[in-house]
Design a protein around this motif. Sequence first.
Motif, short mmCIF file in Angstrom:
data_model
loop_
_atom_site.label_atom_id
_atom_site.label_comp_id
_atom_site.label_asym_id
_atom_site.label_seq_id
_atom_site.Cartn_x
_atom_site.Cartn_y
_atom_site.Cartn_z
N GLU A 57 1.04 -1.18 0.05
CA GLU A 57 -0.16 0.00 0.19
C GLU A 57 0.91 1.20 -0.03
OE1 GLU A 57 -3.33 2.20 2.86
OE2 GLU A 57 -3.12 -0.16 2.88
N ILE A 58 0.47 2.16 -0.92
CA ILE A 58 1.30 3.31 -1.13
C ILE A 58 0.54 4.47 -0.33
CG2 ILE A 58 2.61 5.05 -2.52
CD1 ILE A 58 3.73 2.10 -2.48
N GLY A 59 1.10 4.99 0.73
CA GLY A 59 0.31 6.04 1.22
C GLY A 59 -0.30 5.49 2.56
N ASN A 112 -3.04 4.68 5.56
CA ASN A 112 -4.43 4.36 5.71
C ASN A 112 -5.49 5.47 5.98
OD1 ASN A 112 -6.35 2.17 5.43
ND2 ASN A 112 -6.02 1.53 7.61
N GLY A 113 -6.60 5.42 4.97
CA GLY A 113 -7.60 6.64 4.97
C GLY A 113 -6.87 7.77 4.25
N ASP A 114 -5.80 7.77 3.59
CA ASP A 114 -5.32 8.69 2.59
C ASP A 114 -6.08 8.55 1.33
OD1 ASP A 114 -4.07 10.24 0.52
OD2 ASP A 114 -2.11 9.59 1.25
N PRO A 115 -6.66 9.56 0.81
CA PRO A 115 -7.47 9.51 -0.46
C PRO A 115 -6.76 9.38 -1.67
CG PRO A 115 -7.53 11.70 0.50
CD PRO A 115 -7.13 11.00 1.46
N LYS A 116 -5.26 9.54 -1.60
CA LYS A 116 -4.62 9.16 -2.42
C LYS A 116 -3.65 8.10 -2.40
CE LYS A 116 -4.26 13.97 -4.40
NZ LYS A 116 -3.61 14.85 -5.02
N ALA A 117 -4.10 7.30 -1.34
CA ALA A 117 -3.52 5.82 -1.40
C ALA A 117 -3.81 5.06 -2.42
CB ALA A 117 -3.69 5.28 0.00
N PHE A 118 -2.86 4.03 -2.68
CA PHE A 118 -3.02 2.99 -3.87
C PHE A 118 -2.20 1.81 -3.53
CE2 PHE A 118 0.17 5.79 -5.54
CZ PHE A 118 1.16 4.83 -6.01
N LEU A 119 -2.58 0.80 -4.09
CA LEU A 119 -1.98 -0.59 -3.83
C LEU A 119 -1.40 -1.03 -5.28
CD1 LEU A 119 -2.77 -3.10 -1.44
CD2 LEU A 119 -2.70 -4.01 -3.62
N ILE A 120 -0.15 -1.42 -5.13
CA ILE A 120 0.51 -1.85 -6.20
C ILE A 120 1.12 -3.34 -5.93
CG2 ILE A 120 1.15 0.12 -7.70
CD1 ILE A 120 3.97 0.00 -6.28
N GLU A 121 0.67 -4.23 -6.78
CA GLU A 121 1.08 -5.69 -6.54
C GLU A 121 2.21 -5.73 -7.73
OE1 GLU A 121 -0.89 -10.23 -6.76
OE2 GLU A 121 -2.01 -8.50 -6.90
N ILE A 122 3.31 -6.57 -7.27
CA ILE A 122 4.66 -6.87 -8.08
C ILE A 122 4.52 -8.43 -8.19
CG2 ILE A 122 6.94 -6.62 -8.76
CD1 ILE A 122 6.84 -3.80 -7.31
N ILE A 159 5.77 -8.28 -13.23
CA ILE A 159 4.42 -8.14 -13.85
C ILE A 159 3.87 -7.00 -12.83
CG2 ILE A 159 2.07 -8.69 -14.13
CD1 ILE A 159 3.82 -11.38 -14.92
N ILE A 160 3.50 -5.75 -12.80
CA ILE A 160 2.99 -4.71 -12.07
C ILE A 160 1.67 -4.58 -12.23
CG2 ILE A 160 3.24 -2.45 -10.85
CD1 ILE A 160 6.02 -2.61 -12.45
N SER A 161 0.56 -4.72 -11.40
CA SER A 161 -0.90 -4.61 -11.36
C SER A 161 -1.37 -3.74 -10.34
CB SER A 161 -1.44 -6.05 -11.17
OG SER A 161 -2.63 -5.83 -10.96
N MET A 162 -2.43 -3.16 -10.72
CA MET A 162 -3.22 -2.06 -9.80
C MET A 162 -4.54 -2.71 -9.73
SD MET A 162 -1.65 1.52 -10.33
CE MET A 162 -2.57 2.11 -8.75
N LYS A 177 6.32 5.24 -3.63
CA LYS A 177 5.88 6.03 -2.31
C LYS A 177 6.64 7.48 -2.71
CE LYS A 177 6.45 2.46 0.76
NZ LYS A 177 7.26 1.70 1.82
N ASP A 178 8.03 7.58 -3.09
CA ASP A 178 8.45 8.94 -3.45
C ASP A 178 7.66 9.87 -4.24
OD1 ASP A 178 10.41 8.27 -1.50
OD2 ASP A 178 12.01 7.86 -3.10
#
Length: 123
Positions: free
Chosen positions: A8-10, A12-22, A34-37, A78-79
Amino acid sequence: MSANEDQEIGENGDPKAFLIEISWTETYPQTPPIISMNAFFNNTISSAVKQSILAKLQEAVEVNLGTAMTYTLFEYAKDNKEQFMENHHPINSAVNHKGELPRGWNWVDVVKHLSKTGSKDDE
């Protein structure tokens, strides 16, 4: 055999958080991971924003091809989270598990409506 890790990038509760799966295959790191969202967590992010993030991560993959890069990619995301999500406008997340809006989501609040329109007796 392939393996995968998600992050999880961001906060918890951050409206701009997202999750990437590698996910990576047996030939990783010589072949790109393989990168997935596609995670349910990302269901309020438009496909255009997801594609933009994936494209930026793909550029980082090409720079790091041949080296272990999972941690590098997570740190890069994250950066650059704010930049990645600058065009993010949450899609209505009030949809149920079938992707339908709940009954009454667009109903007019009758009291509010009448208070704005007034009654004919006011004249």
